[in-house]
Design a protein around this motif. Sequence first.
Motif, short mmCIF file in Angstrom:
data_model
loop_
_atom_site.label_atom_id
_atom_site.label_comp_id
_atom_site.label_asym_id
_atom_site.label_seq_id
_atom_site.Cartn_x
_atom_site.Cartn_y
_atom_site.Cartn_z
N VAL A 93 0.84 -1.19 0.00
CA VAL A 93 0.00 0.00 0.00
C VAL A 93 0.88 1.25 0.00
O VAL A 93 1.72 1.42 0.89
N SER A 94 0.70 2.10 -0.98
CA SER A 94 1.51 3.31 -1.10
C SER A 94 0.70 4.59 -0.95
O SER A 94 1.23 5.68 -1.12
N SER A 95 -0.59 4.44 -0.65
CA SER A 95 -1.46 5.62 -0.53
C SER A 95 -1.89 5.85 0.91
O SER A 95 -2.39 4.92 1.58
N ARG A 96 -1.74 7.08 1.36
CA ARG A 96 -2.20 7.42 2.70
C ARG A 96 -3.72 7.43 2.79
O ARG A 96 -4.29 7.41 3.87
N ALA A 97 -4.39 7.46 1.63
CA ALA A 97 -5.85 7.51 1.59
C ALA A 97 -6.48 6.12 1.59
O ALA A 97 -7.70 6.00 1.54
N ASN A 98 -5.67 5.06 1.63
CA ASN A 98 -6.19 3.70 1.72
C ASN A 98 -7.13 3.59 2.92
O ASN A 98 -6.85 4.11 4.00
N LYS A 146 -6.35 4.74 6.78
CA LYS A 146 -7.11 5.81 7.42
C LYS A 146 -7.72 5.31 8.73
O LYS A 146 -7.78 6.04 9.72
N VAL A 202 4.41 5.61 4.09
CA VAL A 202 3.03 5.53 4.58
C VAL A 202 3.01 5.03 6.02
O VAL A 202 2.29 5.57 6.87
#
Length: 264
Positions: free
Chosen positions: A8-13, A17, A80
């Motif tokens: 996972v490379s997105s903080r919005a996952n 969250k 992240v």
Amino acid sequence: MQTSELVVSSRANARVKQLRAAFQGHARLSGGMVAIEGDHLLEEALRSGMVLKSVFVSEQRAVPGIVPRGVEVLRLTEEVFGSVVETQSPQGVAALMVPPVRTLADVFEGSGAALILITVGLQDPGNLGTLVRSAEAFGASGVLTTPGTVSAWNQKALRASVGSVFRVPVVGVTAGEVAELKGRGVRLIAAVGADDFGVVAAQEMDFTAACAVMIGNEGSGLAAEWMEMCDARVTIPCPGPVESLNAAVAGSLLLYEASRQRSG
């Protein structure tokens, strides 16, 4: 050993969250989950029978072998992972767990005379976590927290308890519920300064019968409403030139004295 192919490379996952919300103490946004970080707390949680929802590991480290099969594992990029956890030097593993639901019945579950610690308006999470740790060390039945006391699942409190919060019943109570303890035969003992009226030195107080030791707010101590419901007042004699002891130190010393008397 479990593995997770996706990094996972997105903080919005969504899970990221949720983990962030849990670390920040937002119960609604975290779905009621509690966040834990580090190998030791993970081990303590599993050893204590806690239920894990998800485990998060940083990209460069292995999934801990103790993680049960069937538990969701997410691998996060270093960036992240570091953005979510609160420690300065993260160990690369965190988890979402289901917090245990404790009630007063759990506090009175064991045999023998109850030994209870009551924290009244305690605001320092380190103090609360330390007291929970001391409660387990000295055989207390549980810890009761009144309105205004910091949550035992606060990250600093959790780390200060070093895992004891997973095993010691910590129950939120009202002033009315504290007063009702007398109906269960529990003597309420207020921890106060040595110059208070009618105060008894810790070594002279009888802690062998069912009792609850009340520790007040770090700055203002116990308010009048709490003092009025107490059956006795206890202090810790200090030969040194100090006005008062830290709340966690005072509570720990009183629990030790209670344990000493009961073991004798």
